[in-house]
Scaffold this motif. Structure first.
Motif, mmCIF file in Angstrom:
data_model
loop_
_atom_site.group_PDB
_atom_site.id
_atom_site.type_symbol
_atom_site.label_atom_id
_atom_site.label_comp_id
_atom_site.label_asym_id
_atom_site.label_seq_id
_atom_site.Cartn_x
_atom_site.Cartn_y
_atom_site.Cartn_z
ATOM 1 N N CYS A 107 0.858 -1.187 0.000
ATOM 2 C CA CYS A 107 0.000 0.000 0.000
ATOM 3 C C CYS A 107 0.898 1.243 0.000
ATOM 4 O O CYS A 107 1.895 1.269 0.723
ATOM 5 N N PHE B 78 0.456 4.165 1.246
ATOM 6 C CA PHE B 78 0.281 5.144 2.323
ATOM 7 C C PHE B 78 1.196 4.858 3.514
ATOM 8 O O PHE B 78 1.984 3.908 3.496
ATOM 9 N N CYS C 19 0.260 5.022 7.170
ATOM 10 C CA CYS C 19 -0.417 5.015 8.481
ATOM 11 C C CYS C 19 0.516 4.431 9.560
ATOM 12 O O CYS C 19 1.072 3.340 9.377
ATOM 13 N N PHE D 85 0.173 3.069 12.454
ATOM 14 C CA PHE D 85 -0.119 1.834 13.196
ATOM 15 C C PHE D 85 -0.072 0.590 12.310
ATOM 16 O O PHE D 85 -0.220 -0.527 12.783
ATOM 17 N N CYS D 86 0.155 0.762 11.016
ATOM 18 C CA CYS D 86 -0.097 -0.312 10.046
ATOM 19 C C CYS D 86 1.123 -1.215 9.845
ATOM 20 O O CYS D 86 2.233 -0.728 9.634
ATOM 21 N N ILE E 39 2.482 -2.152 5.504
ATOM 22 C CA ILE E 39 3.570 -1.495 4.770
ATOM 23 C C ILE E 39 4.938 -1.983 5.256
ATOM 24 O O ILE E 39 5.921 -1.884 4.536
ATOM 25 N N LYS F 82 -2.427 9.365 8.622
ATOM 26 C CA LYS F 82 -3.407 8.860 7.643
ATOM 27 C C LYS F 82 -3.882 10.055 6.830
ATOM 28 O O LYS F 82 -5.055 10.442 6.872
ATOM 29 N N GLN G 226 -4.475 10.588 3.792
ATOM 30 C CA GLN G 226 -5.479 10.443 2.727
ATOM 31 C C GLN G 226 -6.903 10.622 3.253
ATOM 32 O O GLN G 226 -7.826 10.813 2.475
HETATM 33 S S1 SF4 Z 1 -3.792 1.234 7.157
HETATM 34 FE FE1 SF4 Z 1 -2.959 2.866 5.804
HETATM 35 S S2 SF4 Z 1 -0.927 2.158 5.135
HETATM 36 FE FE2 SF4 Z 1 -2.050 0.384 5.975
HETATM 37 S S3 SF4 Z 1 -3.018 -0.601 4.230
HETATM 38 FE FE3 SF4 Z 1 -4.548 0.809 5.075
HETATM 39 S S4 SF4 Z 1 -4.242 2.754 3.972
HETATM 40 FE FE4 SF4 Z 1 -2.441 1.474 3.596
#
Ligand code: SF4
Length: 464
Positions: free
Chosen positions: A107, A109, A111, A113-114, A117, A225, A227
């Motif tokens: 992805c 982006f 974020c 906490f994610c 990525i 975040k 977006q």
């Molecule tokens: S939480 Fe954010 S970085 Fe993780 S997959 Fe979703 S949009 Fe992408």
């Protein structure tokens, strides 16, 4: 060979033990092993990262007689155009409500906490069009009909490639008399792209999961975040509805920048968006994420933050906030509990279904599901009777919604009934989580924890 996620960790470790008790070797892989390999030292073989390229090394090691080994894939380098066709023929398809296919990984982006990525990178890699259509063809040839989920981390992460797939997907569906209906996960900027929304409508998508997380712009900025900021999220959700796709969404409570008012603002926001199925969880610092690194640096991460203890097995709903929170934890838990109580109250849930139905643009779509789709059993008035017999507290609001939608938007009725059926799980599950949160609050207050017998009763309700 076992793979699993963090919430499956206790079962996962138990299986390793069980396999060893039977004198067999075990090979482990998947997200939790890749994030926390030290917790799986008991396994004979570990596959860390994406498996495709290192599986041949594992097989070669096994064939030359090795009985221990760690195989680590180079991060984000797996070429998914070389991934083999999944062995769908090994599945008992009749046991599945829907089947997963994967088009892309990663992805773009950021974020905080994610872990997507961290595990799959920020440059989404896609399969070829022929490859993904080949997977659908394989499912079709096996006789599967119905719901197929694109399990991508963010379906629109690589729009350039996706734009070439969508017309081919539409043509394939037409040639095969529309055997599948699709769902997926996408970021909210999908709503900015009318062309993509139309392409998804044309390709028979009916559901999109979106990570919304918070109604508070300051909190969205803090979690990186971006977006989701500088936009009216409710309008974006309603726009997706107008293309005949309903939205399920993720929300998180427990961010540093949250105000005391988070319960009221989040509940009002969910009502405004009219999203029936909301996965509201407590913030969980997942291993290997930017959030976890920041909290560790600030000395706020709890010891064993990556360990899911067997005696308290759960998920981000019951066990979240595995770090020192900025607001008192008790306040966060009280807020969280209040959100769950309000949004999963039967009348509130039914009210959101009614509002969704007024916006769900199903005209021009085929009404009948294909022969063999298990969901054909879950769409009529008999289903509603079964639901309200099982949950008498939902009788009045659910019945009223059913009658309303049957008159105002009959083309949406099937989805509304499916969402009502989901409440058979969501209603009892929300009560289970509320019970667990009450127990955590009682522990913080130093009161006697809720007796185990009561917890067993809650669990029985969930298993219903
Ligand atoms: S939480 Fe954010 S970085 Fe993780 S997959 Fe979703 S949009 Fe992408």
């Amino acid at each position: 060979m076992i793979g699993g996620m963090l919430s499956q960790q206790p079962d996962f470790l138990h299986l390793i033990e069980l396999v060893h008790r039977h004198g067999k070797p075990v090979c482990v892989g998947g997200p939790d092993v890749s994030s926390s390999p030290h917790l799986y030292a008991a396994a004979d073989f570990q596959v860390i990262g994406e498996a495709e390229h290192v599986m041949k090394d594992f097989v070669a090691a096994w064939q030359r007689g090795d009985r221990f080994g760690v195989f680590t894939a180079e991060k984000f380098k797996i070429d998914v155009t070389q991934s083999p066709l999944p062995r769908y023929d090994l599945l008992k398809l009749e046991h599945y409500l829907y089947i997963g296919v994967q088009y892309s990984r990663g992805c773009p982006f950021t974020c905080e906490f994610c872990d997507i990525i961290e595990l799959y990178g920020r440059v989404p890699r896609t399969k070829t069009n022929a490859q993904i259509l080949g997977e659908l063809q394989a499912l079709y040839d096996l006789g599967y009909r119905g719901h197929v989920d694109f399990v991508d981390d963010n379906f629109i992460g690589n729009k350039k490639n996706l734009r070439t797939l969508m017309p081919e997907l539409k043509a394939w569906l037409k040639e095969h008399d529309c055997p599948f209906e699709f769902s997926t996960e996408a970021s909210i900027n999908l709503a900015d792209d009318d062309e993509m929304l139309q392409a998804m409508k044309d390709a028979n998508f009916f559901l999109v999961f979106v990570g919304i997380e918070s109604p508070d712009p300051e909190t969205l900025v803090q979690m990186r975040k971006k977006q989701n900021t500088k936009r009216n999220i409710a309008e974006c959700v309603h726009k997706i509805y107008s293309y005949g796709m309903f939205v399920t969404a993720g929300f998180i409570v427990g961010f540093d920048s949250e105000k005391v008012s988070v319960a009221a603002s989040m509940t009002d926001f969910i009502e405004e968006c009219a999203i029936p199925v909301c996965m509201v969880g407590l913030l969980y610092a997942l291993p290997g994420t930017q959030l976890t690194r920041r909290l560790a640096k600030e000395g706020r991460l709890h010891r064993g933050h990556d360990v899911m203890r067997a005696e308290r097995a759960g998920d981000q709903c019951t066990l979240g906030c595995n770090f020192d929170t900025k607001r008192p934890l008790r306040d966060i838990l009280v807020d969280y509990k209040s959100i769950l109580e309000r949004i999963f109250e039967p009348a509130a849930y039914a009210g959101r279904l009614s509002r969704l139905a007024t916006m769900l643009g199903r005209s021009g779509r085929r009404r009948e599901l294909p022969e063999g789709d298990v969901r054909r059993k879950v769409s009529g008035i008999e289903t509603v009777h079964r639901i309200i017999n099982a949950l008498p507290e939902a009788r009045e609001p659910f019945w009223q919604t059913f009658v309303e939608v049957a008159q105002s938007n009959p083309a949406a009725l099937r989805y509304i009934v499916i969402l009502m059926a989901l409440y058979l799980h969501l209603g009892p599950f929300s009560r289970h989580v509320i019970g667990e949160i009450d127990r955590r609050i009682a522990e913080l207050d130093g009161a006697a924890p809720v007796p185990l017998a009561a917890r067993a009763r809650d669990a029985a309700v969930v298993a219903m």
